[in-house]
Design an enzyme around this catalytic site. Structure first.
Site, PDB file in Angstrom:
ATOM      1  N   ASP A  51     -11.131   7.346 -91.909  1.00 14.76           N
ATOM      2  CA  ASP A  51     -12.462   6.766 -92.101  1.00 14.76           C
ATOM      3  C   ASP A  51     -13.308   6.973 -90.840  1.00 14.76           C
ATOM      4  OD1 ASP A  51     -11.205   4.925 -90.501  1.00 14.76           O
ATOM      5  OD2 ASP A  51     -11.706   3.177 -91.729  1.00 14.76           O
ATOM      6  N   SER A  52     -12.710   7.593 -89.800  1.00 16.34           N
ATOM      7  CA  SER A  52     -13.495   8.094 -88.663  1.00 16.34           C
ATOM      8  C   SER A  52     -14.562   9.053 -89.174  1.00 16.34           C
ATOM      9  CB  SER A  52     -12.586   8.808 -87.655  1.00 16.34           C
ATOM     10  OG  SER A  52     -11.760   9.763 -88.301  1.00 16.34           O
ATOM     11  N   ASP A  90      -7.432   7.490 -95.831  1.00 18.36           N
ATOM     12  CA  ASP A  90      -7.641   6.207 -95.165  1.00 18.36           C
ATOM     13  C   ASP A  90      -8.391   5.291 -96.123  1.00 18.36           C
ATOM     14  OD1 ASP A  90      -7.188   4.861 -92.832  1.00 18.36           O
ATOM     15  OD2 ASP A  90      -8.689   5.950 -91.652  1.00 18.36           O
ATOM     16  N   LYS A 120      -3.535   5.095 -96.084  1.00 20.35           N
ATOM     17  CA  LYS A 120      -3.307   4.392 -94.818  1.00 20.35           C
ATOM     18  C   LYS A 120      -4.095   3.085 -94.839  1.00 20.35           C
ATOM     19  CE  LYS A 120      -5.081   5.846 -90.691  1.00 20.35           C
ATOM     20  NZ  LYS A 120      -5.934   4.702 -90.307  1.00 20.35           N
ATOM     21  N   GLU A 122      -4.991  -0.507 -92.413  1.00 26.02           N
ATOM     22  CA  GLU A 122      -4.971  -1.070 -91.063  1.00 26.02           C
ATOM     23  C   GLU A 122      -4.449  -2.506 -91.082  1.00 26.02           C
ATOM     24  OE1 GLU A 122      -8.676  -0.699 -88.959  1.00 26.02           O
ATOM     25  OE2 GLU A 122      -8.751   1.474 -89.251  1.00 26.02           O
ATOM     26  N   GLU A 189      -2.544   2.821 -82.333  1.00 28.31           N
ATOM     27  CA  GLU A 189      -3.774   3.259 -81.654  1.00 28.31           C
ATOM     28  C   GLU A 189      -4.099   2.327 -80.494  1.00 28.31           C
ATOM     29  OE1 GLU A 189      -7.112   4.026 -84.215  1.00 28.31           O
ATOM     30  OE2 GLU A 189      -8.489   4.295 -82.523  1.00 28.31           O
TER      31      GLU A 189
END
Ligand code: KIV
Length: 271
Positions: A51-52, A90, A120, A122, A189
């Site tokens: 999602d960057s 993501d 993915k 978080e 991260e």
């Protein structure tokens, strides 16, 4: 770096085998078809449609505004370019936090409509149960701990996590919980190298580090950072392996100059 170029196609089980053999590997972000094709052919085993995307491709200030539809659009493009690599989608902020049902519905869309191999998520806490639920219906899950950018407002900025003893212990504990719930890998991260080492030793599935030091089983970078496409100040962990921003600027200036001088198009470019 091992490129694993001989593998016909990579599965999540290969990643665990890499860890067992002590073979370090890489994951890279990809957001479009040509990049996916290049990375796939270069033998990169895991492509993350991060999602960057929101920050490096769409120009948002953070990853928070990214929508499921935006992600799906790019996951499909990456899937079309990736023939051997695992494609991880993501899940964007808000697509899995509201309820487990919504998380399941959106994760399913990434596999059915996007062609992703895995998703993915978080964080830990409620995400541990969601991980178990997704895995139980056949959706592979990659975890993400430490500096979790979707929580930037809660964290008070993009800050290194796990600097205190209790913070570090919590990350190790969360990684164990995610691995026990069935996550096939965990991204770490923005944590001290020692936390990267502790988590890597604590779990049997691979850790994939970004700003997590040298001890993780794999490393991931945002492709735009690695290629030197990103403008502005970069985090300390980024190493630029090319200067595509400079290359593109030079190419565009040459084109403009040749158009101005009349050198382009020449007879060889004309009908
Ligand atoms: O969105 C992303 O690109 C990521 C990586 C930095 C791991 O989550």
């Amino acid at each position: 770096m091992s490129t694993h170029a001989a593998d016909p196609s990579v599965s999540i089980h290969h990643l665990r085998a890499f860890k067992e053999r002590g073979e370090r590997f890489v994951m890279l972000t990809a957001y479009d078809f040509p990049t996916a094709e290049i990375l796939d052919q270069a033998g990169v085993p895991v492509l993350l449609v991060g999602d960057s995307l929101g920050m490096v491709v769409l120009g948002y200030d953070s990853t928070v505004p990214v929508s499921v539809e935006e992600m799906l659009h790019h996951v499909r493009a990456v899937r079309r370019g990736a023939h051997r690599s695992i494609v991880v989608a993501d899940m964007p902020f808000g697509s899995y936090q509201v309820s487990p049902e919504e998380g399941l519905r959106n994760a399913t869309r990434f596999l059915k409509e996007g062609g992703a191999t895995a998703v993915k998520l978080e964080g830990a806490g409620a995400m541990v149960d969601l991980t178990a639920r997704l895995v139980s219906v056949g959706i592979p899950v990659m975890g993400h701990l430490g500096l979790t950018p979707q929580s930037v407002n809660q964290l008070g900025g993009f800050k290194v996590q796990g600097r205190t003893q209790s913070g570090a212990d919590q990350i190790v504990e969360d990684a164990r919980s995610l691995a026990d719930a069935g996550a096939f890998a965990v991204v770490l991260e923005g944590v001290p190298s020692e936390v990267g080492r502790r988590v890597t030793e604590a779990i049997a599935v691979p850790t994939i580090g970004i700003g997590a030091g040298p001890h993780t089983d794999a490393q991931v970078l945002v492709i735009s950072d690695l290629l030197g496409l990103t403008g502005g100040r970069l985090p300390r962990f980024v190493k630029q392996y090319a200067d595509l921003r400079g290359t593109i600027t030079d190419a565009v200036k040459s084109f403009s100059a040749e158009v101005a001088s009349g050198d382009y198009p020449g007879p060889e470019h004309s009908y």
